[in-house]
Scaffold this active site. Structure first.
Site, PDB file in Angstrom:
ATOM      1  N   CYS A 137     -37.055 -19.158 -15.161  1.00 13.87           N
ATOM      2  CA  CYS A 137     -36.437 -20.464 -14.893  1.00 13.87           C
ATOM      3  C   CYS A 137     -36.033 -20.639 -13.430  1.00 13.87           C
ATOM      4  O   CYS A 137     -36.086 -21.742 -12.889  1.00 13.87           O
ATOM      5  CB  CYS A 137     -35.182 -20.641 -15.741  1.00 13.87           C
ATOM      6  SG  CYS A 137     -35.165 -19.757 -17.286  1.00 13.87           S
ATOM      7  N   ASP A 182     -30.199 -18.572 -20.754  1.00  7.78           N
ATOM      8  CA  ASP A 182     -29.970 -18.485 -22.187  1.00  7.78           C
ATOM      9  C   ASP A 182     -31.062 -17.726 -22.926  1.00  7.78           C
ATOM     10  O   ASP A 182     -30.791 -17.041 -23.914  1.00  7.78           O
ATOM     11  CB  ASP A 182     -29.844 -19.894 -22.776  1.00  7.78           C
ATOM     12  CG  ASP A 182     -28.544 -20.577 -22.361  1.00  7.78           C
ATOM     13  OD1 ASP A 182     -27.841 -20.013 -21.503  1.00  7.78           O
ATOM     14  OD2 ASP A 182     -28.240 -21.653 -22.891  1.00  7.78           O
ATOM     15  N   CYS A 185     -32.020 -23.548 -14.974  1.00  4.95           N
ATOM     16  CA  CYS A 185     -31.755 -23.121 -16.345  1.00  4.95           C
ATOM     17  C   CYS A 185     -30.589 -23.900 -16.928  1.00  4.95           C
ATOM     18  O   CYS A 185     -29.799 -24.490 -16.208  1.00  4.95           O
ATOM     19  CB  CYS A 185     -31.493 -21.621 -16.385  1.00  4.95           C
ATOM     20  SG  CYS A 185     -31.598 -20.958 -18.052  1.00  4.95           S
ATOM     21  N   ASP A 186     -30.463 -23.811 -18.248  1.00  2.00           N
ATOM     22  CA  ASP A 186     -29.633 -24.716 -19.037  1.00  2.00           C
ATOM     23  C   ASP A 186     -28.292 -25.099 -18.412  1.00  2.00           C
ATOM     24  O   ASP A 186     -27.996 -26.264 -18.213  1.00  2.00           O
ATOM     25  CB  ASP A 186     -29.363 -24.095 -20.413  1.00  2.00           C
ATOM     26  CG  ASP A 186     -30.637 -23.915 -21.225  1.00  2.00           C
ATOM     27  OD1 ASP A 186     -31.723 -24.144 -20.678  1.00  2.00           O
ATOM     28  OD2 ASP A 186     -30.546 -23.538 -22.398  1.00  2.00           O
ATOM     29  N   LYS A 187     -27.431 -24.123 -18.133  1.00  2.00           N
ATOM     30  CA  LYS A 187     -26.076 -24.435 -17.664  1.00  2.00           C
ATOM     31  C   LYS A 187     -26.019 -24.651 -16.160  1.00  2.00           C
ATOM     32  O   LYS A 187     -25.057 -25.217 -15.641  1.00  2.00           O
ATOM     33  CB  LYS A 187     -25.087 -23.318 -18.045  1.00  2.00           C
ATOM     34  CG  LYS A 187     -25.116 -22.939 -19.499  1.00  2.00           C
ATOM     35  CD  LYS A 187     -24.921 -24.134 -20.418  1.00  2.00           C
ATOM     36  CE  LYS A 187     -25.225 -23.785 -21.849  1.00  2.00           C
ATOM     37  NZ  LYS A 187     -26.593 -23.331 -22.118  1.00  2.00           N
ATOM     38  N   CYS A 195     -37.902 -23.443 -19.766  1.00  2.00           N
ATOM     39  CA  CYS A 195     -38.540 -23.662 -21.070  1.00  2.00           C
ATOM     40  C   CYS A 195     -39.209 -25.024 -21.145  1.00  2.00           C
ATOM     41  O   CYS A 195     -38.644 -26.042 -20.737  1.00  2.00           O
ATOM     42  CB  CYS A 195     -37.514 -23.549 -22.184  1.00  2.00           C
ATOM     43  SG  CYS A 195     -36.669 -21.972 -22.245  1.00  2.00           S
ATOM     44  N   GLU A 217     -24.885 -20.117 -28.529  1.00  2.00           N
ATOM     45  CA  GLU A 217     -25.934 -20.835 -29.246  1.00  2.00           C
ATOM     46  C   GLU A 217     -26.450 -19.960 -30.387  1.00  2.00           C
ATOM     47  O   GLU A 217     -26.471 -18.737 -30.279  1.00  2.00           O
ATOM     48  CB  GLU A 217     -27.088 -21.196 -28.303  1.00  2.00           C
ATOM     49  CG  GLU A 217     -26.677 -22.196 -27.243  1.00  2.00           C
ATOM     50  CD  GLU A 217     -27.811 -22.556 -26.293  1.00  2.00           C
ATOM     51  OE1 GLU A 217     -28.843 -21.849 -26.296  1.00  2.00           O
ATOM     52  OE2 GLU A 217     -27.666 -23.525 -25.545  1.00  2.00           O
ATOM     53  N   SER A 220     -29.205 -24.087 -29.437  1.00  2.06           N
ATOM     54  CA  SER A 220     -30.171 -24.210 -28.355  1.00  2.06           C
ATOM     55  C   SER A 220     -30.883 -25.552 -28.482  1.00  2.06           C
ATOM     56  O   SER A 220     -31.059 -26.090 -29.580  1.00  2.06           O
ATOM     57  CB  SER A 220     -31.197 -23.087 -28.458  1.00  2.06           C
ATOM     58  OG  SER A 220     -32.341 -23.390 -27.699  1.00  2.06           O
TER      59      SER A 220
END
Length: 585
Positions: A54, A86, A127-129, A209, A461, A487
């Site tokens: 990521c 994650d 990435c996610d956060k 992702c 998650e 997720s």
């Protein structure tokens, strides 16, 4: 001298006047020329690390941003902050670090900007956060700000060999498929050899992702909210042509400095509503219901989970992306990306066009330049959506007085109601172990509690558990509720963000095995068949929050500070309480 007036910019405290000679000596030590010292100093912040694909391309892209800043007479100063990925943290104790990392990213970016008196920021995240964390810092500091996503991963392809089941061979692969492959393997439907092959081909490049999971959801948000240049989020990470967006973002931030357009001029109630629309119509991650309120909080705007879900309720779902649909981020980019999606929303009168964006132009002006139309496969016309309401639904009831959230993209309306007896687990590990051993029954509501922001700590998650259920073919035959999160890759009837959380004495803490729970995503309700008197009696008998092993360190500190989930699980009072704005000191 620079064309910019530094008498009002924060960097004057470092670069201007005789008393700043010691500070300038440090800058000369790094090879910065005299004229560059007296130009605006622009923080180029990245979440680069070697933890996962990521973030691995962010350092390269930052160099392109710096070229754009320099070309527009600014002086870029690159710095990095943390990120917790994650996909690596999922399914074990490491996942507790994920949501807490969002706050750490925002805090460390703030401290770096303040400590070095940078005038503006271009933030790169993958990435996610890290995406919401970077955007939160921009709004908190209220400096001219441009966000740029690192880009998505390319889709994986399985080899056309007999060991691999046909459904894996005929679709694009994402990391979600690997989590589900584990469930299939446990179910003896996938051989050791097949699992070994799939794990080597599922993730073939740098990038986040590929489905409409949390990273791509928040990337879409960055464009819709106006902090990113339009269409900058769609191009896959490995494409060298992403660097053109990096350079353009560097130039754009200098334009914002010149016009004194700051992050809170961009992030308004209207732009937050635009962002929520895009999450809904793309079937985005439920985590947006956590991150949009947190970004709003930094600006002093109250924009709760319920506000987000109100918008979801009357927004059509018309973008066919995994996990609920068929396509990945690269496919969306190939058919025109978020600009085409937003133009479809505009046709239905669902976009505020007067919001200012990172280009300095309004959203309406930007969308006027978009000529491509909905292709009918990835992006459906808004008049003929996949479903008439958004892919994410808010729930409220006596089990979740402060709300909960469920992703219904890909679930038929007739399957969006579920009544069953509770099977209660005190943590995710217990639930995952039970699922592996099939110690649950069809028709049950699996309850995982003590996984909220404070109670976890860290609001993990539940992808390992939900993917295992899907892999066992039980994704539609049970429901799952938790005060933790899911997720963006989660499929099935899974309710997260149940509030108040168990650690705060919410009703989820009082549930017992066999309690009848009804979830109705059509009506937007979640209730347990208990009287108020019974619930009060159970609360009186409750032993209090479960003790955790986190009695010191960062996660302990996070658990002490973190607030309610429906307000974004934030850790400080936010824009409403501030007594100064950094950029005006």
């Amino acid at each position: 001298m620079t064309k910019f007036d530094k008498s009002r910019l924060p960097s004057r405290y470092v670069t201007e006047g005789p008393e700043r000679a010691p500070h300038r000596s440090y800058l000369y030590a790094m090879g910065i020329a005299e004229h560059e010292i007296h130009q605006p100093l622009v923080g180029v912040a990245t979440c680069w690390n070697e933890a996962a694909p990521c973030n691995i391309a962010l350092s390269r892209q930052a160099q392109a941003v710096k070229l754009g800043v320099k070309a527009a007479e600014g002086t870029p100063r690159e710095f990095t902050t943390i990120t917790v990925t994650d996909g690596i943290a999922m399914g074990h104790e490491g996942m507790r670090s994920s949501l807490a990392s969002r706050e750490a990213i925002a805090d460390t970016v703030e401290l770096t900007m303040r400590g070095h008196c940078y005038d503006a920021i271009v933030g790169l995240a993958g990435c996610d956060k890290s995406l919401p964390g970077m955007m939160m810092a921009m709004v908190r500091l209220n400096v001219p700000s441009v966000f740029i996503y690192g880009g998505s991963i390319l889709p994986g392809k399985a080899p056309q060999i007999d060991e691999i089941p046909e459904d894996f061979r005929t679709r694009d692969l994402t990391v979600q498929d690997m989590f589900e492959a584990v469930g299939r393997h446990q179910n003896n439907e996938l051989s050791d050899a097949a699992l070994d092959i799939l794990e080597r081909v599922a993730c073939p490049s740098s990038g986040a992702c590929g489905g409409q999971f949390t990273a791509n959801t928040m990337a879409c948000v960055s464009e819709a909210i106006g902090l990113a240049l339009l269409n900058s989020s769609g191009m896959p990470a490995p494409y060298e042509s992403r660097d053109q967006y990096g350079e353009a973002s560097g130039r754009a931030v200098m334009n914002l400095i010149e016009k004194n357009i700051r992050a809170r001029d961009v992030v308004t109630r209207k732009s937050l509503e635009n962002a929520a629309r895009v999450v809904a119509c793309t079937g985005g991650s439920t985590n947006a219901g956590l991150h949009l309120p947190a970004i709003a909080h930094e600006a002093g705007i109250e924009f709760t989970l319920q506000d987000v879900c109100e918008i979801f309720r009357d927004t059509p779902y018309f973008v066919n992306l995994k996990p609920g649909g068929d396509y990945v981020a690269k496919d969306l980019f190939d058919v025109g990306g978020i600009p085409v999606v937003m133009n479809e929303l505009r046709k239905a009168g669902l976009i505020h066009e007067d919001c200012i964006t990172a280009s300095g132009k309004t959203m309406g002006e930007e969308l006027d330049t978009v000529k491509r139309k909905a292709d009918g496969k990835v992006i459906f016309p808004v008049e003929t959506p996949i479903t008439k309401t958004g892919g994410v639904v808010g729930l409220q009831g006596n089990l979740a007085p402060e709300g909960a959230i469920v992703k219904v993209a890909g679930i038929k309306p007739e399957d969006q109601k579920f009544t069953g007896p509770a099977r209660v687990f005190e943590c995710e590990e217990d639930a995952f172990a039970a699922v592996q051993k099939r110690e649950y029954k069809e028709g049950e509501v699996i309850v995982i509690r003590n996984e909220g922001p404070a109670g976890g700590p860290g609001m993990r998650e539940m992808l390992a558990t939900t993917a295992a259920l899907s892999g066992q073919g039980m994704g539609k035959k049970v429901a799952l509720i938790t005060d933790g999160r899911f997720s963006g890759a989660t499929r099935g009837f899974c309710v997260g963000h149940v509030g108040p959380e168990a650690a705060h004495g919410g009703p989820i803490a009082m549930l017992k095995n066999g309690d009848m729970i009804t979830i109705d995503a059509v009506a937007g309700t979640i209730d347990v068949d208990l009287s108020d008197a019974e619930m009060e009696q159970r609360k009186a008998d409750w032993a209090g929050p479960r003790d955790t092993i986190y009695a010191s360190g960062a996660l302990w500190k996070y658990a002490q500070l973190v607030g309610k989930t429906y307000l974004g699980a934030v850790t400080h009072p936010g824009g409403k309480a501030e007594k100064h704005i950094y950029a005006d000191l």
